[in-house]
Scaffold this motif. Sequence first.
Motif, PDB file in Angstrom:
ATOM      1  N   ILE A 119      40.270  36.423  43.836  1.00 30.04           N
ATOM      2  CA  ILE A 119      41.087  36.849  43.808  1.00 30.04           C
ATOM      3  C   ILE A 119      41.855  36.780  41.875  1.00 30.04           C
ATOM      4  O   ILE A 119      40.920  35.446  41.343  1.00 30.04           O
ATOM      5  CB  ILE A 119      41.991  35.985  44.613  1.00 30.04           C
ATOM      6  N   LEU A 120      41.867  37.835  41.212  1.00 33.45           N
ATOM      7  CA  LEU A 120      42.053  36.962  39.898  1.00 33.45           C
ATOM      8  C   LEU A 120      43.486  36.149  39.608  1.00 33.45           C
ATOM      9  O   LEU A 120      44.351  36.789  40.409  1.00 33.45           O
ATOM     10  CB  LEU A 120      42.084  38.355  39.229  1.00 33.45           C
ATOM     11  N   ASP A 121      42.574  34.499  38.677  1.00 31.24           N
ATOM     12  CA  ASP A 121      44.415  34.687  38.525  1.00 31.24           C
ATOM     13  C   ASP A 121      44.733  35.075  37.180  1.00 31.24           C
ATOM     14  O   ASP A 121      44.619  34.571  35.803  1.00 31.24           O
ATOM     15  CB  ASP A 121      43.678  33.099  37.829  1.00 31.24           C
ATOM     16  N   ILE A 122      46.060  35.894  37.619  1.00 28.01           N
ATOM     17  CA  ILE A 122      46.178  37.260  36.518  1.00 28.01           C
ATOM     18  C   ILE A 122      47.094  36.192  35.640  1.00 28.01           C
ATOM     19  O   ILE A 122      47.112  36.887  33.952  1.00 28.01           O
ATOM     20  CB  ILE A 122      46.926  38.256  37.000  1.00 28.01           C
ATOM     21  N   ASP A 123      47.813  35.310  35.868  1.00 29.12           N
ATOM     22  CA  ASP A 123      48.938  34.357  35.013  1.00 29.12           C
ATOM     23  C   ASP A 123      47.740  33.947  34.228  1.00 29.12           C
ATOM     24  O   ASP A 123      48.351  33.490  33.198  1.00 29.12           O
ATOM     25  CB  ASP A 123      49.129  33.635  35.591  1.00 29.12           C
ATOM     26  N   ASN A 124      46.653  33.607  33.905  1.00 27.40           N
ATOM     27  CA  ASN A 124      45.243  32.847  32.955  1.00 27.40           C
ATOM     28  C   ASN A 124      45.179  34.361  31.842  1.00 27.40           C
ATOM     29  O   ASN A 124      43.783  35.214  32.166  1.00 27.40           O
ATOM     30  CB  ASN A 124      44.020  32.325  33.525  1.00 27.40           C
ATOM     31  N   SER A 125      45.537  34.962  31.126  1.00 29.25           N
ATOM     32  CA  SER A 125      45.621  36.368  29.938  1.00 29.25           C
ATOM     33  C   SER A 125      44.147  36.586  29.782  1.00 29.25           C
ATOM     34  O   SER A 125      42.970  36.653  29.947  1.00 29.25           O
ATOM     35  CB  SER A 125      46.123  36.109  29.043  1.00 29.25           C
ATOM     36  N   GLU A 126      43.883  35.082  29.055  1.00 25.39           N
ATOM     37  CA  GLU A 126      42.573  35.111  27.984  1.00 25.39           C
ATOM     38  C   GLU A 126      40.846  35.434  29.393  1.00 25.39           C
ATOM     39  O   GLU A 126      40.487  35.947  29.115  1.00 25.39           O
ATOM     40  CB  GLU A 126      42.759  33.886  27.358  1.00 25.39           C
ATOM     41  N   PHE A 127      41.599  34.646  30.237  1.00 26.82           N
ATOM     42  CA  PHE A 127      40.301  34.641  31.150  1.00 26.82           C
ATOM     43  C   PHE A 127      39.937  35.881  32.418  1.00 26.82           C
ATOM     44  O   PHE A 127      39.055  36.235  32.266  1.00 26.82           O
ATOM     45  CB  PHE A 127      40.581  32.646  32.758  1.00 26.82           C
ATOM     46  N   CYS A 128      41.120  35.733  32.274  1.00 27.42           N
ATOM     47  CA  CYS A 128      41.260  38.158  33.163  1.00 27.42           C
ATOM     48  C   CYS A 128      40.538  38.580  32.087  1.00 27.42           C
ATOM     49  O   CYS A 128      39.880  39.338  32.347  1.00 27.42           O
ATOM     50  CB  CYS A 128      42.446  37.967  33.390  1.00 27.42           C
ATOM     51  N   ILE A 148      40.374  46.703  39.171  1.00 28.69           N
ATOM     52  CA  ILE A 148      41.351  45.838  39.734  1.00 28.69           C
ATOM     53  C   ILE A 148      41.870  45.904  40.857  1.00 28.69           C
ATOM     54  O   ILE A 148      41.748  47.993  40.319  1.00 28.69           O
ATOM     55  CB  ILE A 148      42.082  44.785  38.926  1.00 28.69           C
ATOM     56  N   ILE A 149      42.057  45.689  42.205  1.00 30.92           N
ATOM     57  CA  ILE A 149      42.505  46.749  42.801  1.00 30.92           C
ATOM     58  C   ILE A 149      43.503  45.977  42.924  1.00 30.92           C
ATOM     59  O   ILE A 149      43.228  44.202  43.466  1.00 30.92           O
ATOM     60  CB  ILE A 149      41.620  46.719  44.499  1.00 30.92           C
ATOM     61  N   VAL A 150      45.220  46.020  43.330  1.00 29.58           N
ATOM     62  CA  VAL A 150      45.731  45.137  43.366  1.00 29.58           C
ATOM     63  C   VAL A 150      46.823  46.030  45.254  1.00 29.58           C
ATOM     64  O   VAL A 150      46.594  46.460  45.203  1.00 29.58           O
ATOM     65  CB  VAL A 150      47.539  45.446  42.124  1.00 29.58           C
ATOM     66  N   CYS A 151      46.930  44.197  45.828  1.00 24.19           N
ATOM     67  CA  CYS A 151      47.192  44.520  47.161  1.00 24.19           C
ATOM     68  C   CYS A 151      47.891  43.359  47.741  1.00 24.19           C
ATOM     69  O   CYS A 151      48.305  42.671  47.490  1.00 24.19           O
ATOM     70  CB  CYS A 151      46.251  45.374  48.268  1.00 24.19           C
ATOM     71  N   ASP A 152      49.346  43.587  47.623  1.00 25.19           N
ATOM     72  CA  ASP A 152      50.670  43.040  47.872  1.00 25.19           C
ATOM     73  C   ASP A 152      50.363  42.425  47.186  1.00 25.19           C
ATOM     74  O   ASP A 152      50.622  41.108  47.141  1.00 25.19           O
ATOM     75  CB  ASP A 152      50.506  42.427  49.316  1.00 25.19           C
ATOM     76  N   ASN A 153      51.041  42.541  45.601  1.00 26.59           N
ATOM     77  CA  ASN A 153      50.872  42.131  44.611  1.00 26.59           C
ATOM     78  C   ASN A 153      49.952  41.038  44.572  1.00 26.59           C
ATOM     79  O   ASN A 153      50.198  39.688  43.916  1.00 26.59           O
ATOM     80  CB  ASN A 153      52.145  40.978  44.892  1.00 26.59           C
ATOM     81  N   VAL A 154      48.612  40.547  44.648  1.00 25.34           N
ATOM     82  CA  VAL A 154      47.596  40.113  44.324  1.00 25.34           C
ATOM     83  C   VAL A 154      46.140  41.093  43.827  1.00 25.34           C
ATOM     84  O   VAL A 154      45.787  41.593  44.089  1.00 25.34           O
ATOM     85  CB  VAL A 154      46.800  39.534  46.144  1.00 25.34           C
ATOM     86  N   PRO A 155      45.903  40.883  43.223  1.00 27.43           N
ATOM     87  CA  PRO A 155      44.494  41.369  42.035  1.00 27.43           C
ATOM     88  C   PRO A 155      43.622  40.625  42.998  1.00 27.43           C
ATOM     89  O   PRO A 155      42.954  39.547  42.920  1.00 27.43           O
ATOM     90  CB  PRO A 155      44.945  40.979  40.669  1.00 27.43           C
ATOM     91  N   PHE A 156      42.212  42.011  42.808  1.00 24.49           N
ATOM     92  CA  PHE A 156      41.156  41.876  43.046  1.00 24.49           C
ATOM     93  C   PHE A 156      40.478  42.511  42.625  1.00 24.49           C
ATOM     94  O   PHE A 156      40.261  43.047  41.942  1.00 24.49           O
ATOM     95  CB  PHE A 156      41.604  42.182  45.046  1.00 24.49           C
ATOM     96  N   VAL A 157      38.944  41.571  42.449  1.00 23.65           N
ATOM     97  CA  VAL A 157      37.820  42.209  41.831  1.00 23.65           C
ATOM     98  C   VAL A 157      36.369  42.002  42.775  1.00 23.65           C
ATOM     99  O   VAL A 157      36.590  41.054  43.389  1.00 23.65           O
ATOM    100  CB  VAL A 157      37.446  41.305  40.443  1.00 23.65           C
ATOM    101  N   LYS A 158      35.012  43.045  42.181  1.00 26.52           N
ATOM    102  CA  LYS A 158      34.045  42.744  42.951  1.00 26.52           C
ATOM    103  C   LYS A 158      34.021  41.611  42.515  1.00 26.52           C
ATOM    104  O   LYS A 158      33.501  40.961  41.398  1.00 26.52           O
ATOM    105  CB  LYS A 158      33.432  43.934  43.210  1.00 26.52           C
ATOM    106  N   LYS A 159      33.210  41.111  43.409  1.00 27.01           N
ATOM    107  CA  LYS A 159      31.894  40.149  43.802  1.00 27.01           C
ATOM    108  C   LYS A 159      30.513  40.818  43.511  1.00 27.01           C
ATOM    109  O   LYS A 159      30.042  41.614  44.094  1.00 27.01           O
ATOM    110  CB  LYS A 159      31.386  39.291  45.097  1.00 27.01           C
ATOM    111  N   LEU A 160      30.735  40.216  42.054  1.00 26.25           N
ATOM    112  CA  LEU A 160      29.094  41.215  41.077  1.00 26.25           C
ATOM    113  C   LEU A 160      28.592  39.834  40.611  1.00 26.25           C
ATOM    114  O   LEU A 160      29.624  38.601  40.437  1.00 26.25           O
ATOM    115  CB  LEU A 160      29.655  41.593  39.858  1.00 26.25           C
ATOM    116  N   ASP A 161      27.477  39.806  40.455  1.00 25.17           N
ATOM    117  CA  ASP A 161      26.951  38.819  39.955  1.00 25.17           C
ATOM    118  C   ASP A 161      26.894  38.509  38.208  1.00 25.17           C
ATOM    119  O   ASP A 161      27.116  37.512  38.563  1.00 25.17           O
ATOM    120  CB  ASP A 161      25.038  39.346  39.773  1.00 25.17           C
TER     121      ASP A 161
END
Length: 119
Positions: A90-99, A54-67
Amino acid sequence: MCYIIENKIEGENEMSTTNKYIEYVCEQINGIGEIRYKKMFGEYMVYVNNKPVIIVCDNVPFVKKLDCIEEMMKNAEIGYPYNGAKEHYILDIDNSEFCKSVITEIEKVTPIPKPRKKK
């Protein structure tokens, strides 16, 4: 909960991502492996089992677009973590189980970075 913090400079407040937010990101994925984060270029990279996930920039968590996560992230927002970057989910970090599910899949296909050669 304890997370490894690398390159932390006491009293530094110039980053866009707050310490409180990066701790929250790590708390949300706690339990899926060894979690640490590292300050990089004024923002943060979160590692799971020594793999950058996860890369976190400006309080936003991002993950690579992987197949491997394309189907899981089909409804996710898309953005750019920094100028010149490729599109990321952009990862919905508030949804812990999904993350945790998403990060588990990313961690499976992400190699451990090779150490840089010292000059």
